[in-house]
Design an enzyme around this catalytic site. Sequence first.
Site, PDB file in Angstrom:
ATOM      1  N   GLU A 238       7.917  30.152   9.923  1.00 48.04           N
ATOM      2  CA  GLU A 238       7.043  30.630   8.250  1.00 48.04           C
ATOM      3  C   GLU A 238       5.864  30.392   8.952  1.00 48.04           C
ATOM      4  O   GLU A 238       5.413  30.573   9.825  1.00 48.04           O
ATOM      5  CB  GLU A 238       6.479  28.797   7.649  1.00 48.04           C
ATOM      6  CG  GLU A 238       5.459  29.336   6.689  1.00 48.04           C
ATOM      7  CD  GLU A 238       5.219  27.941   5.741  1.00 48.04           C
ATOM      8  OE1 GLU A 238       6.332  28.312   4.859  1.00 48.04           O
ATOM      9  OE2 GLU A 238       4.419  27.678   5.661  1.00 48.04           O
TER      10      GLU A 238
ATOM     11  N   ASP B 292       9.642  25.442   8.636  1.00 48.31           N
ATOM     12  CA  ASP B 292       9.350  24.585   8.328  1.00 48.31           C
ATOM     13  C   ASP B 292       7.973  24.105   9.503  1.00 48.31           C
ATOM     14  O   ASP B 292       8.457  22.976   9.939  1.00 48.31           O
ATOM     15  CB  ASP B 292       8.663  23.681   7.148  1.00 48.31           C
ATOM     16  CG  ASP B 292       7.147  23.802   6.166  1.00 48.31           C
ATOM     17  OD1 ASP B 292       6.603  24.233   6.693  1.00 48.31           O
ATOM     18  OD2 ASP B 292       6.856  23.165   5.643  1.00 48.31           O
TER      19      ASP B 292
ATOM     20  N   ASP C  58      10.197  16.930   1.782  1.00 52.37           N
ATOM     21  CA  ASP C  58      10.023  17.947   2.855  1.00 52.37           C
ATOM     22  C   ASP C  58      10.357  19.564   3.199  1.00 52.37           C
ATOM     23  O   ASP C  58       9.597  20.772   4.294  1.00 52.37           O
ATOM     24  CB  ASP C  58       9.089  17.855   4.958  1.00 52.37           C
ATOM     25  CG  ASP C  58       7.868  16.841   4.171  1.00 52.37           C
ATOM     26  OD1 ASP C  58       6.820  16.763   3.297  1.00 52.37           O
ATOM     27  OD2 ASP C  58       8.374  15.305   4.403  1.00 52.37           O
TER      28      ASP C  58
END
Lengths: 209, 209
Positions: free
Chosen positions: A68, A7, A141
């Site tokens: 991502e 991410d 996260d």
Amino acid sequence: MRVLGVDPGLTRCGLGVVEGRRGGTLRMVAVDVVRTAPEVPLEQRLLAVSQRIEAWIAEHGPDAVAVERIFARSDVSTIMGTVQASGLALVAAARAGVEVGTHTPSEVKAAVCGNGRADKAQVTAMVTRILALDSPPRPADAADALAVGIAQIWRGGGQRRLDAAAGTGRPVGAGWDDAVAAQAPARQRAAERWAEAERRARQSTRRSR
Amino acid sequence: MRVLGVDPGLTRCGLGVVEGRRGGTLRMVAVDVVRTAPEVPLEQRLLAVSQRIEAWIAEHGPDAVAVERIFARSDVSTIMGTVQASGLALVAAARAGVEVGTHTPSEVKAAVCGNGRADKAQVTAMVTRILALDSPPRPADAADALAVGIAQIWRGGGQRRLDAAAGTGRPVGAGWDDAVAAQAPARQRAAERWAEAERRARQSTRRSR
């Protein structure tokens, strides 16, 4: 197969390694968030993120790196670091000769929640369930990085269905629910949520025609 | 000092090595454009750009790497590759322990043309003059990379004057015209253009107050 999900970010870059195969159970191998301080010069922050991703590829030997994909329409200055970090992850994978996959946020959400517009809490809850974790992944996260890894493993066969749930409205094929149902009973609710979300996605696709 | 200037991009990434010092003559050491084909997977394109920048740092041993900073307000998808390539240049410099400088397009234009809103032809003409080249740099795209390199060498002492020309309106200090005048006679016109552009910049700064 083993996947390193990324991410991307500069202040926080989530890394999650997931192992398993489509139709089988998935397990979490490792999860972490790389943090760099805003007061550090940009090139040093980028280098820190780059080196950590390279170290994780070397350490965990993933078959694929899933990143991502950024699809923002906002002012680029606000997501500059995110875009640069994603480039570093892609280069690290290419340099190591590891396969690369990219998935948009809605593709990732559709993969793990069955709904391309799921919120952060839903993604965390589903990641926890799919990986049969005792508690939500820490740091929080990093759930997104694990979700990207899961999406990489699952999207192969469920592509059209996932695209449908993500709202692209392509025809929906078979196979996906079977794959989800093959997961351990604790994760059966994933299939139920998926089916419900898919019905909703179909309706909204119809309405928007 | 020797500077590797980078005009970041994925389809075309300009690289230019410039050598000299503020107040002295500048010369071009090398110039090239890295090209990657759109049909090649993104990670391979990024890797190719990254490796070429690393090779140039190793080959030319610059004291600094100067990268054009991106300040676009457009949809990020159109400049994604540019942003990623700039990150790769910064990381390559940091990895090699080389100093980094970033300059916005208007800062670069102000440095070489004395006008933060100079057009591409003006930049090419001034780069040709400043580096005392017999003809405009080839490939043409690489003029911007050389301009970034020149900006890195010149901006140290001329900072306030350059910022004024770029339209930030800070007070204008001394020293710049002297530095430009110290260039070989063939490049005397640079100082003239500069002074004229500066007068114009001052006027427009005054008007905008």
